[in-house]
Design a protein around this motif. Structure first.
Motif, short mmCIF file in Angstrom:
data_model
loop_
_atom_site.label_atom_id
_atom_site.label_comp_id
_atom_site.label_asym_id
_atom_site.label_seq_id
_atom_site.Cartn_x
_atom_site.Cartn_y
_atom_site.Cartn_z
N LYS A 38 0.84 -1.20 0.00
CA LYS A 38 0.00 0.00 0.00
C LYS A 38 0.87 1.26 0.00
O LYS A 38 0.56 2.25 -0.68
N ASP B 170 -0.54 6.32 -3.49
CA ASP B 170 -1.65 7.20 -3.82
C ASP B 170 -2.95 6.55 -3.38
O ASP B 170 -3.21 5.38 -3.64
N GLN B 171 -3.79 7.34 -2.70
CA GLN B 171 -5.08 6.84 -2.24
C GLN B 171 -5.97 6.39 -3.40
O GLN B 171 -6.76 5.47 -3.26
N LYS B 172 -5.84 7.02 -4.56
CA LYS B 172 -6.70 6.70 -5.70
C LYS B 172 -6.53 5.27 -6.17
O LYS B 172 -7.44 4.71 -6.78
N VAL B 173 -5.38 4.68 -5.92
CA VAL B 173 -5.13 3.30 -6.37
C VAL B 173 -5.05 2.34 -5.18
O VAL B 173 -4.53 1.24 -5.29
N VAL C 49 -2.62 11.23 1.37
CA VAL C 49 -3.41 10.95 0.17
C VAL C 49 -2.52 10.72 -1.04
O VAL C 49 -2.71 9.76 -1.79
N ASP C 50 -1.55 11.60 -1.24
CA ASP C 50 -0.56 11.44 -2.32
C ASP C 50 0.66 12.27 -1.97
O ASP C 50 0.74 12.87 -0.88
N SER D 231 -0.20 15.99 -1.10
CA SER D 231 -1.24 16.31 -0.12
C SER D 231 -0.73 16.24 1.31
O SER D 231 0.16 15.44 1.64
N ALA E 177 -4.53 9.85 4.39
CA ALA E 177 -5.32 9.01 3.49
C ALA E 177 -6.31 8.16 4.27
O ALA E 177 -6.01 7.67 5.37
N THR F 208 -7.13 5.34 3.33
CA THR F 208 -6.61 3.98 3.19
C THR F 208 -5.54 3.65 4.23
O THR F 208 -5.10 2.51 4.32
N VAL G 50 -18.51 4.45 -0.18
CA VAL G 50 -17.43 3.55 -0.59
C VAL G 50 -17.56 2.21 0.14
O VAL G 50 -17.50 1.14 -0.48
N ALA H 107 -11.00 3.72 0.16
CA ALA H 107 -10.86 5.07 0.70
C ALA H 107 -12.07 5.37 1.57
O ALA H 107 -12.96 6.14 1.21
#
Length: 536
Positions: free
Chosen positions: A148, A153-156, A173-174, A177, A181, A183, A394, A445
């Protein structure tokens, strides 16, 4: 060896002020055991059309309308686990206070009654010990956290690791940022601050050869039901129940992984407490006046829960002769709404010596609604604060993928060889609530991921319940005894599978996999239940 206590960073609390729960944790709280009076249990719970038993107050309250005399009852017994080994404070045999209630009857006409009932019963008994073990062949719990972090990146499904002002590793988050996150979980925090950064400062993970898990679940969900029910000319029976619930759940686990050089133990204690309420409406009809055959139907609203969960989680990491301990704790409030439940039942009696019952229920667990507490308002007139919530979209989307609709079939028979002795037999089938290939998703997320302190999950299969019972009546007293055997198999996994995922490595990317070996587990339990009753 000196223990160092580390708590979640202040920045994490600030970023995650609203809360929700995770799919598998919510699923533990949903559903009910077969429990109540010994007569109800002995007949497999198939009394929603037969009625005249206080336990129908929580399923089909129209059954309360079939009482012709006021009565009270009290039930208690033993719950016994037939497999597994005792662990921590968990015991394989436990005393249980299961039910107390009564019905007050009033006549409103020659053939009509208006009855009032109250009943407490333990709708869910959490007393259970889970033991699981398996090989890992180089995969590990900490590798999941490592992957992880490498995703960045939280998006993935990952997070970007960087130091906060206190020098702790935090997942953002990335790379651009400063927001933590969703995640980034509590278990990620422990690994990224104690194990993954090696002595040289290079990020890496430990490969495990095998794992063991021991967990002791204790506690219960208590139902407090208040009902009113009546009948029209002894043909149509109507009932309405307002129910309140309180949850007291505690789980303590120790998860161990063996490395080639040392190992790690994660000790986790999780508590869930809170309350909820629901409403149940039901009807029973005798379609033919000259026949005792009955048809029952009922609907139960969601239980609207307002809950608090807290945990203390520790990581003990030993490599060679060096040991490192870290602890994290947290507590938060959240809301959960269970699904609607629908039921249809049939009942028939032959003379005064035979009663037959059948019930079908449906409840779609994919509709469990995880709620985020996102504000509220203060009512100065009533001096009360009302908290508002919104769906965790989510996590709810994951719930729809991991859980499904459940059908419950109840069958029961009661035979009286003599007027004051009853013999009972029952059967229950409850279809699985988990999709067979579902798994916990650590890359969601969601606030439910952020507060996660464990990675394991179990996909439980169908439940088969077999019941026997006997009853004896002396004047206005009755004594009933029931035995129930419940069998359920499941597939346990220490963490979710990651297969051939591309993660950055310098200027290129590499494929990483982290495959958990599942273990077959069982939840086989026996219950011995005694009910004492008195009719006024």
């Amino acid at each position: 060896m000196k223990s160092k206590y580390i708590f979640f960073a202040v920045s994490l609390f600030a970023a995650l002020s609203a809360n929700a729960q995770e799919t598998y944790e919510n699923a533990k709280l949903a559903g009910e055991d077969l429990n109540g009076t010994a007569r109800y249990v002995g007949m497999g719970g198939a009394m929603e059309a037969l009625g005249a038993d206080i336990s129908t107050i929580g399923s089909n309250p129209a059954g309360i309308g079939l009482f012709r005399h006021s009565n009270v009852s009290l039930s208690a017994g033993l719950l016994m686990q037939s497999d597994g080994k005792e662990f921590s404070n968990g015991k394989k045999t436990n005393l249980s206070f299961d039910q107390i209630g009564g019905v007050y009857t009033t006549r409103t006409g020659q053939k009509s009654f208006l009855n009032f009932g109250f009943n407490y019963h333990k709708s869910k008994n959490f007393d259970y010990i889970l033991n699981a073990a398996g090989s890992l062949n180089g995969s590990s719990q900490n590798k999941q956290s490592y992957i992880k972090g490498m995703l960045g990146d939280q998006k993935v499904g990952g997070f970007n690791v960087d130091k906060n002002k206190d020098g702790q590793n935090i997942g953002y988050v990335d790379a651009k940022s400063s927001d933590v996150a969703y995640t980034w979980s509590q278990i990620d925090y422990l690994y990224w601050n104690k194990l993954i950064p090696g002595s040289t400062g290079i990020y890496n993970y430990e490969r495990a050869t095998g794992y063991t898990l021991d967990r002791a679940h204790t506690g219960y969900i208590g139902n407090y039901d208040f009902a009113v029910s009546g009948n029209i000319n002894d043909r149509v029976y109507l009932g309405l129940t307002f129910g309140m619930k309180d949850i007291h759940y505690k789980g303590y686990s120790e998860y161990r992984e063996n490395f080639n050089n040392g190992g790690a133990v994660v000790r986790d204690e999780r508590k869930v407490t809170g309350s909820g309420f629901d409403i149940t409406a039901g009807v029973i009809v005798r379609p033919v006046a000259e026949s005792p055959f009955r048809i029952g139907a009922y609907v139960k609203s969601p239980t609207w829960y307002d809950l608090t969960t807290s945990n203390v989680t520790g990581l003990v990491y030993a490599q060679g002769t060096t040991s490192k301990n870290a602890y994290v704790s947290n507590s938060y409030n959240f809301k959960m709404w269970t699904p609607w439940k629908f039921g249809l039942s049939l009942g028939h009696t032959i003379g005064n010596y035979l009663a037959l019952g059948a019930t079908y229920e449906y409840e779609n667990y994919a509709d469990i609604n995880s709620r985020v507490n996102d504000g509220g308002y203060y009512d100065y007139y009533y001096n009360e604060y009302y908290e508002s919530s919104s769906p965790d979209n989510v996590m709810n989307a994951h719930t729809k993928e991991a859980l499904k609709g459940v059908s419950t079939l109840k069958l029961g028979v009661e035979y009286k060889p003599v007027s004051n002795v009853a013999l009972r037999l029952g059967y229950n089938y409850v279809s699985p609530k988990y999709v067979s290939d579902a798994q916990k998703d650590p890359g969601l997320a969601s606030l439910g991921t952020s507060y996660a302190s464990t990675t394991d999950y179990t996909n439980w299969g169908a439940i088969n319940r077999f019941t026997l019972g006997v009853g004896y009546q002396v004047k206005k007293f009755n004594i009933d005894l029931a035995y129930q055997y419940s069998a359920q198999n499941g597939s346990f996994a220490p963490f979710s599978n990651i297969r051939d995922i591309s993660v950055p490595s310098g200027t290129t990317s590499v494929k990483e996999s982290n495959i958990a070996t599942s273990a077959d587990v069982k939840n086989n339990r026996s219950q011995l239940l005694l009910t004492l009753g008195y009719r006024f």
